[in-house]
Design an enzyme around this catalytic site. Structure first.
Site, short mmCIF file in Angstrom:
data_model
loop_
_atom_site.label_atom_id
_atom_site.label_comp_id
_atom_site.label_asym_id
_atom_site.label_seq_id
_atom_site.Cartn_x
_atom_site.Cartn_y
_atom_site.Cartn_z
N HIS A 88 79.96 82.42 17.19
CA HIS A 88 78.86 81.58 16.71
C HIS A 88 79.25 80.11 16.76
O HIS A 88 80.41 79.76 16.89
CB HIS A 88 78.50 81.92 15.26
CG HIS A 88 77.74 83.19 15.11
ND1 HIS A 88 77.14 83.56 13.94
CD2 HIS A 88 77.48 84.19 15.99
CE1 HIS A 88 76.55 84.73 14.09
NE2 HIS A 88 76.74 85.13 15.32
N GLU A 174 83.35 81.32 13.96
CA GLU A 174 82.56 80.10 13.96
C GLU A 174 83.29 78.96 14.66
O GLU A 174 84.44 78.70 14.39
CB GLU A 174 82.25 79.67 12.53
CG GLU A 174 81.35 80.60 11.78
CD GLU A 174 79.94 80.64 12.33
OE1 GLU A 174 79.56 79.70 13.04
OE2 GLU A 174 79.24 81.62 12.04
#
Length: 293
Positions: A88, A174
Site C-alpha cells: 500500500h 505501507e
C-alpha cells in the site's frame, strides 16, 4: 511490486532459491478500474474494496470475491499461506513499515479466534520475524510498525486473512507518499528506485523466514544470512488497490490510499512456520490506519 517481480524473475541465486522454496501467486492490482480512472481508494461502484473482505459481493467486488475464494481454497486443502502482505501507499506517514496482527493487541479483551493464539493462551509471535528482518532495508522503519487489531479493521484484507484464513504472518506493507525521516534516505523524497529496492528487500527477507522442519543453504553474497527458509514452501502474491481508512477522532482520511497498492502473500506447502521468533515490543503510536499494521 515491480521490484519484487523483477527480483523473482532474475538469475540471482537468491531468486532461484525463492522459486525453489515458494510458489508465488501475484495479483498486481485489485482495483484496476478505479485506479485507471484516478481513484486512490474506491472502485467504480464508489466502495472501498479493502472494507469488503468479510462478505465480498461477486458483482460489486469481483476481484476481492475471487481472491478471497483462492485463499479459502488454499485453506481447504491445508495449504494456507506462510506470509500474506498487501503493498500500500500512505499519504500521511514517512518511511516504509508493516501492519501486522497480534491477539494481545486486539480490540477484544480475549481474542482467541485467530491463528496466533496457541494452547494455554500463549501467543505465537512468529509475525514479528519478518519486520525485524526488513530492518536491513534502508527505507524500512521498525518503530513505525504496529500490530494492533482494531474493531474498525475487521473487514480489511489483513485481518480477514489472519482471522479467517489462518495466516499468522498477515501484513500490510505501507510505503510513504512523502519520504523518509531516518536512515540513509532521511530528508529525501521517496522515488521509484527506492520503492523497487524495497520490493526486492521484501523478497530477500522471505529467504530468512524459517520453517520448523527444514533449512536450506544458498550461496548469495548479497544476502547477509544464508541459513534460510522452508523447502517445499509456497509463496503467493496478491495485490490490493488502496490503503485502508484512517478512522480516528478527526474522522475519515479519504486521501490515505494508494493508487498502486499491491499485495504479497506466501503460502507454505509443507510444515508449520516457525513461531519461535523471539519477542519484540514496539512503541506504537495511536493510529487507526490499517496501512500501518
Amino acid at each position: 511490486m515491480k521490484g519484487s517481480m523483477q527480483f523473482l524473475l532474475s538469475d540471482s541465486p537468491g531468486a532461484q532459491a525463492l522459486r525453489d522454496m515458494y510458489i508465488f501467486k501475484i495479483v498486481p492490482m485489485l482495483n484496476p478500474d478505479g485506479v485507471i480512472n484516478g481513484n486512490h481508494r474506491c472502485s467504480l461502484v464508489a466502495e472501498d474494496l479493502n472494507r469488503q473482505w468479510t462478505r465480498p459481493c461477486p458483482k460489486l467486488h469481483p476481484t476481492i470475491y475471487h481472491t478471497k475464494g483462492l485463499l479459502q481454497y488454499l485453506r481447504m486443502i491445508n495449504k494456507q499461506p506462510l506470509v500474506y502482505c498487501d503493498y500500500h501507499g500512505h499519504s500521511r506517514r514517512k518511511n516504509v513499515f508493516l501492519y501486522g496482527c497480534s491477539p494481545s493487541m486486539s480490540w477484544m479483551s480475549e481474542d482467541l479466534d485467530n491463528p496466533a493464539m496457541l494452547p494455554d493462551k500463549i501467543e505465537d509471535t512468529g509475525y514479528k520475524t519478518l519486520p525485524r528482518i526488513l530492518t536491513s532495508a534502508p527505507a524500512f522503519s521498525l518503530p513505525n510498525c504496529s500490530f494492533e487489531v482494531e474493531k474498525s479493521k475487521e473487514t480489511t484484507a489483513r485481518v480477514v486473512v489472519w482471522r479467517q484464513i489462518g495466516v499468522v504472518r498477515s501484513y500490510t506493507m505501507e510505503s510513504t507518499y512523502c519520504g523518509c525521516d531516518q536512515g540513509p534516505y532521511k530528508g529525501t523524497h521517496i522515488n521509484t528506485h527506492q520503492l523497487e529496492e524495497m520490493g526486492r528487500k521484501f523478497c530477500e527477507a522471505l529467504l530468512r523466514v524459517r520453517s520448523r522442519h527444514t533449512k536450506t543453504q544458498i550461496s548469495d553474497p548479497t544476502l547477509e544470512n544464508n541459513d534460510l527458509s522452508p523447502e517445499g514452501a509456497t509463496a503467493a502474491v496478491q495485490s490490493f488497490d488502496d490503503a485502508e481508512y484512517e478512522e480516528n477522532s478527526h474522522g475519515f482520511d479519504m486521501d490515505n490510499g494508494a493508487s498502486q497498492a499491491q499485495g504479497f502473500l506466501a503460502q507454505c506447502l509443507e510444515g508449520d512456520p516457525d513461531s519461535s521468533s523471539g519477542s519484540q515490543t514496539d512503541d506504537e503510536e495511536e493510529y487507526d490506519n490499517d496501512d500501518i499494521t
